[in-house]
Every structure is written in C-alpha cells, then in structure tokens.
Write an enzyme that holds these catalytic residues in place. Structure first.
Site, PDB file in Angstrom:
ATOM      1  N   TYR A  49      40.007  31.022  46.530  1.00  0.00           N
ATOM      2  CA  TYR A  49      39.307  29.861  45.973  1.00  0.00           C
ATOM      3  C   TYR A  49      39.286  28.695  46.976  1.00  0.00           C
ATOM      4  O   TYR A  49      38.270  28.013  47.117  1.00  0.00           O
ATOM      5  CB  TYR A  49      39.955  29.429  44.658  1.00  0.00           C
ATOM      6  CG  TYR A  49      39.881  30.476  43.571  1.00  0.00           C
ATOM      7  CD1 TYR A  49      38.691  31.152  43.312  1.00  0.00           C
ATOM      8  CD2 TYR A  49      40.985  30.806  42.798  1.00  0.00           C
ATOM      9  CE1 TYR A  49      38.614  32.133  42.322  1.00  0.00           C
ATOM     10  CE2 TYR A  49      40.911  31.776  41.801  1.00  0.00           C
ATOM     11  CZ  TYR A  49      39.726  32.432  41.580  1.00  0.00           C
ATOM     12  OH  TYR A  49      39.647  33.393  40.600  1.00  0.00           O
ATOM     13  N   GLU A  65      41.189  28.305  36.013  1.00  0.00           N
ATOM     14  CA  GLU A  65      42.641  28.131  36.032  1.00  0.00           C
ATOM     15  C   GLU A  65      43.274  29.294  36.770  1.00  0.00           C
ATOM     16  O   GLU A  65      42.797  30.427  36.653  1.00  0.00           O
ATOM     17  CB  GLU A  65      43.196  28.116  34.599  1.00  0.00           C
ATOM     18  CG  GLU A  65      43.065  26.778  33.936  1.00  0.00           C
ATOM     19  CD  GLU A  65      42.239  26.842  32.664  1.00  0.00           C
ATOM     20  OE1 GLU A  65      41.979  27.956  32.196  1.00  0.00           O
ATOM     21  OE2 GLU A  65      41.832  25.782  32.188  1.00  0.00           O
TER      22      GLU A  65
HETATM   23  C1  LIG Z   1      42.275  37.642  43.895  1.00  0.00           C
HETATM   24  C2  LIG Z   1      41.357  38.873  44.084  1.00  0.00           C
HETATM   25  C3  LIG Z   1      40.168  38.742  43.120  1.00  0.00           C
HETATM   26  C4  LIG Z   1      40.852  38.897  45.536  1.00  0.00           C
HETATM   27  O1  LIG Z   1      39.948  39.985  45.638  1.00  0.00           O
HETATM   28  P1  LIG Z   1      39.803  40.819  47.022  1.00  0.00           P
HETATM   29  O2  LIG Z   1      38.594  41.654  46.891  1.00  0.00           O
HETATM   30  O3  LIG Z   1      41.065  41.497  47.322  1.00  0.00           O
HETATM   31  O4  LIG Z   1      39.600  39.630  48.048  1.00  0.00           O
HETATM   32  P2  LIG Z   1      38.709  39.626  49.381  1.00  0.00           P
HETATM   33  O5  LIG Z   1      38.932  40.876  50.140  1.00  0.00           O
HETATM   34  O6  LIG Z   1      37.315  39.271  49.024  1.00  0.00           O
HETATM   35  O7  LIG Z   1      39.397  38.433  50.165  1.00  0.00           O
HETATM   36  C5  LIG Z   1      38.948  37.109  50.013  1.00  0.00           C
HETATM   37  C6  LIG Z   1      40.064  36.175  50.391  1.00  0.00           C
HETATM   38  O8  LIG Z   1      41.086  36.210  49.410  1.00  0.00           O
HETATM   39  C7  LIG Z   1      42.363  35.991  50.028  1.00  0.00           C
HETATM   40  N1  LIG Z   1      43.195  37.145  49.754  1.00  0.00           N
HETATM   41  C8  LIG Z   1      42.819  38.298  49.151  1.00  0.00           C
HETATM   42  N2  LIG Z   1      43.895  39.089  48.993  1.00  0.00           N
HETATM   43  C9  LIG Z   1      44.949  38.439  49.514  1.00  0.00           C
HETATM   44  C10 LIG Z   1      46.335  38.730  49.611  1.00  0.00           C
HETATM   45  N3  LIG Z   1      46.833  39.877  49.156  1.00  0.00           N
HETATM   46  N4  LIG Z   1      47.146  37.798  50.149  1.00  0.00           N
HETATM   47  C11 LIG Z   1      46.651  36.623  50.602  1.00  0.00           C
HETATM   48  N5  LIG Z   1      45.335  36.296  50.543  1.00  0.00           N
HETATM   49  C12 LIG Z   1      44.506  37.196  50.004  1.00  0.00           C
HETATM   50  C13 LIG Z   1      42.099  35.799  51.509  1.00  0.00           C
HETATM   51  O9  LIG Z   1      41.931  34.415  51.729  1.00  0.00           O
HETATM   52  C14 LIG Z   1      40.772  36.515  51.682  1.00  0.00           C
HETATM   53  O10 LIG Z   1      40.046  36.020  52.759  1.00  0.00           O
HETATM   54  P3  LIG Z   1      40.191  36.729  54.209  1.00  0.00           P
HETATM   55  O11 LIG Z   1      39.844  38.174  53.987  1.00  0.00           O
HETATM   56  O12 LIG Z   1      39.179  35.999  55.028  1.00  0.00           O
HETATM   57  O13 LIG Z   1      41.602  36.544  54.622  1.00  0.00           O
HETATM   58  C15 LIG Z   1      42.135  40.186  43.849  1.00  0.00           C
HETATM   59  O14 LIG Z   1      43.344  40.159  44.594  1.00  0.00           O
HETATM   60  C16 LIG Z   1      42.468  40.468  42.386  1.00  0.00           C
HETATM   61  O15 LIG Z   1      41.649  40.982  41.635  1.00  0.00           O
HETATM   62  N6  LIG Z   1      43.707  40.122  41.999  1.00  0.00           N
HETATM   63  C17 LIG Z   1      44.159  40.393  40.626  1.00  0.00           C
HETATM   64  C18 LIG Z   1      43.392  39.597  39.619  1.00  0.00           C
HETATM   65  C19 LIG Z   1      43.460  38.108  39.899  1.00  0.00           C
HETATM   66  O16 LIG Z   1      44.509  37.565  40.204  1.00  0.00           O
HETATM   67  N7  LIG Z   1      42.301  37.450  39.739  1.00  0.00           N
HETATM   68  C20 LIG Z   1      42.198  36.014  39.913  1.00  0.00           C
HETATM   69  C21 LIG Z   1      42.665  35.326  38.685  1.00  0.00           C
HETATM   70  S1  LIG Z   1      42.508  33.553  38.806  1.00  0.00           S
END
Ligand SMILES: CC(C)(COP(=O)(O)OP(=O)(O)OC[C@H]1O[C@@H](n2cnc3c(N)ncnc32)[C@H](O)[C@@H]1OP(=O)(O)O)[C@@H](O)C(=O)NCCC(=O)NCCS
Length: 154
Positions: A122, A110
């Site tokens: 995702y 979710e």
């Molecule tokens: C969501 C989260 C896990 C992504 O982790 P991350 O290590 O920053 O992500 P990555 O560097 O592996 O990026 C993977 C993809 O996520 C997306 N993404 C990550 N950060 C983003 C941002 N700030 N805005 C838009 N897209 C983003 C992009 O599609 C990215 O792919 P790309 O690099 O080819 O553009 C991280 O932002 C996080 O921990 N957020 C807070 C907790 C959370 O919301 N968890 C998910 C709950 S359902």
C-alpha cells in the site's frame, strides 16, 4: 504460455459458486479469515467482488465497496502459491480503477500493523496513514490495532 503471461490476471465477477474456493484460500492466507457469510453478504450487498484468475486458477480476489465520495477496499488477497509475482499490486490497481470509475475521490482501507507485506504494497502504491483504530482486530488473546490508510484519487 510463459511464466510472465501466467501472472497477468483475467478478471471476472465473483459468484456464489466461487465461495468454497475463495473461503479455502482465505483460510490459508489470514490468521482470522473472512467467513463464507462475509463473502455472501458482500455479494448480496452488491459490492464489487472480483476474482483474478491466472492460468485458469483463482490466484486472488478483491471486494470493494464503492460510493461516489469514497471507496472502501474490504478485501484483497492473493493465494499463497501466487504471491510475490506482482499479482497483489495488479489487483490493487484494478480495485483503484473500480473506485475511480465510480467517481470516488479517495480509497480507504484497514490493515494490521503486523501485516508487513500489505503495508509495503500500500505504501508503494501511494496510500498514507490517516488514523488508527485501537484494538480493532481479533488476534488471539489480545486484540490488534488497525491502521487506516487512504489513497487520494486525482
Ligand atoms: C499482501 C498481498 C496481497 C501481496 O500480494 P502479492 O501478490 O504477494 O504482492 P506483489 O507480488 O504484487 O508485491 C507487491 C509489493 O508488496 C510487498 N510485498 C509483497 N509480499 C511481501 C512480503 N512477503 N514481504 C514484504 N513485502 C512484500 C512488496 O512491497 C512488493 O513490491 P516489490 O515486489 O516491488 O518488492 C499478499 O501477501 C496476500 O494476499 N496476503 C494475505 C492477505 C492480506 O494480508 N491481504 C491484505 C489485507 S489488508
């Protein structure tokens, strides 16, 4: 060590001793973080709780509830200083491998519609929306829906 090698996580089981650090990260990356109790309950329940370490630090973590039919991705978080370096995608792949190894046919999770970063991650990893849960999440005065996403495993 090169910057690139620094972002290849080393995985280890989450332990009770990690919870202070995990809860501290949780509070910085969510408006409505999991509590320490949510994590200790997950450990006690035997869910797959993993820490991803980079350069000796906790860069992220995941909690997966796996069953033979389906797995639920309950938590996936990357600490703020480690975000946008591919670690979230790496931990997601790791969580999907856990589900697959367990024999799950699908992975469910979710997510808040406002969580654009997670939705983009995702979607680009093959998850598709299958349902909405109305007013699922706390969000200040109002509540926010949850989007239910599913990844079908081959
Ligand atoms: C969501 C989260 C896990 C992504 O982790 P991350 O290590 O920053 O992500 P990555 O560097 O592996 O990026 C993977 C993809 O996520 C997306 N993404 C990550 N950060 C983003 C941002 N700030 N805005 C838009 N897209 C983003 C992009 O599609 C990215 O792919 P790309 O690099 O080819 O553009 C991280 O932002 C996080 O921990 N957020 C807070 C907790 C959370 O919301 N968890 C998910 C709950 S359902």
């Amino acid at each position: 060590m090169s910057a690139q090698l620094d972002t290849i996580p080393r995985y280890r089981h989450m332990a009770a001793a990690d919870l202070d650090a995990v809860v501290a990260i949780e509070k910085t990356v969510y408006s409505h973080p999991w509590t320490r109790g949510n994590f200790s309950d997950s450990l006690a329940a035997g869910y797959h709780c993993w820490i991803a370490e980079c350069a000796g630090e906790i860069a992220g973590y995941t909690v997966v509830m796996a069953a033979p039919g389906e797995a639920h991705l309950l938590n996936l978080s990357v600490a703020a200083p480690w975000q946008r370096r591919g670690i979230g995608r790496e931990i997601l792949n790791f969580a999907v491998r856990i589900a697959r190894d367990y024999g799950a046919a699908k992975v469910l999770l979710e997510v808040r519609p406002s969580n654009e970063a997670a939705l983009a991650l995702y979607a680009s990893s093959g998850f598709a929306e299958i349902a909405r849960r109305r007013s699922y999440y706390p969000a200040g005065v109002e509540r926010e829906d949850a989007i239910v996403l599913q990844l079908t495993l081959q």
